[in-house]
Design a protein around this motif. Structure first.
Motif, PDB file in Angstrom:
ATOM      1  N   ASP A  50       6.292   3.938   9.478  1.00  0.00           N
ATOM      2  CA  ASP A  50       7.019   3.507   8.289  1.00  0.00           C
ATOM      3  C   ASP A  50       8.398   2.984   8.673  1.00  0.00           C
ATOM      4  N   ASP A  56       1.946   7.157  11.817  1.00  0.00           N
ATOM      5  CA  ASP A  56       0.806   7.507  10.973  1.00  0.00           C
ATOM      6  C   ASP A  56      -0.431   6.935  11.654  1.00  0.00           C
ATOM      7  N   ARG A  58      -4.978   6.602  11.398  1.00  0.00           N
ATOM      8  CA  ARG A  58      -6.229   6.831  10.663  1.00  0.00           C
ATOM      9  C   ARG A  58      -7.306   5.956  11.293  1.00  0.00           C
ATOM     10  N   LYS A  80      -1.094   2.295   4.821  1.00  0.00           N
ATOM     11  CA  LYS A  80      -0.981   1.434   5.994  1.00  0.00           C
ATOM     12  C   LYS A  80      -0.461   0.057   5.624  1.00  0.00           C
ATOM     13  N   GLU A  83       3.260   0.433   5.164  1.00  0.00           N
ATOM     14  CA  GLU A  83       3.902   0.647   6.466  1.00  0.00           C
ATOM     15  C   GLU A  83       3.959  -0.656   7.260  1.00  0.00           C
TER      16      GLU A  83
END
Length: 211
Positions: A50, A56, A58, A80, A83
């Protein structure tokens, strides 16, 4: 002294890394994964950060790749998507456990063209098209029933017509500045080969790394 079988295995391992162009090498490894990986060979971990730099990660699915980079699709208002809007850089990790190989990618991210996003969206199963419209991805959901109601509303809205791509859904392309190929070896003495370039138009350099 090594046996003939051990020598042959090492020669095969060396051939896995042959080439001075990483996209062609990725094509070969990805073909092996599609032939030998039992589930989702195109699955990849996507790392973003971010605006404050908090990372982050995934799992997403690779939906296209060529010399320009690696493409995935998502809701631009998802975590996402937000970000990437704040910090348009990302990393990818492909881990093919059955092959005991992985590939890491790092670089800037750009949106794919509207035409490319439209073409991919049109190729998706209808249920996935409806789901893209119905899901306010990453935002709070009161209950499963609320999501199912949203799906019903979308289906009623479009009837039998194919849903068009929503404006809030599109593709992103990770443009690599580094691609690392990793292969498991005995005694954790793994093979690592990294391709790097200073810019998207710069030539690649190749380097072996200690495991």
């Amino acid at each position: 002294m090594q046996s003939a079988e051990q020598l042959e295995a090492e020669q095969v391992d060396e051939r896995l890394f042959q080439g001075d162009e990483p996209f062609a090498l990725f094509d070969r490894w990805f073909a092996d994964a599609k032939a030998g990986e039992p589930n989702d060979p195109n699955a990849m971990a996507l790392g973003t950060a971010d605006a404050d730099g908090l990372p982050d990660v995934r799992m997403v699915l690779l939906k296209g790749h060529d010399a320009r980079g690696f493409v995935f699709y998502t809701n631009i208002d998802s975590a996402k998507g937000l970000e990437l809007a704040a910090n348009p850089k990302a990393s990818l990790l492909f881990h093919w456990k059955s092959l005991r190989r992985q590939v890491r990618v790092r670089g800037p991210v750009e949106p794919v063209s509207d035409a490319e996003s439209d073409a991919y969206f049109a190729s998706r199963p209808r249920g996935s098209q409806v789901g893209a419209w119905a899901s306010a991805q990453s935002r709070p959901l009161q209950s499963r029933a609320e999501l199912e109601q949203a799906v019903e509303q979308v289906e009623a809205r479009f009837g039998d017509a194919p849903p068009p791509r929503p404006d809030f859904w599109r593709g992103y392309r990770v443009q690599p500045l580094a691609i690392e190929f990793w292969r498991d070896r005995r005694s954790r003495l793994h093979d690592r080969m990294v391709f790097r370039r200073e810019g998207l138009d710069a030539p690649w350099t190749t380097l072996r790394l200690y495991p």
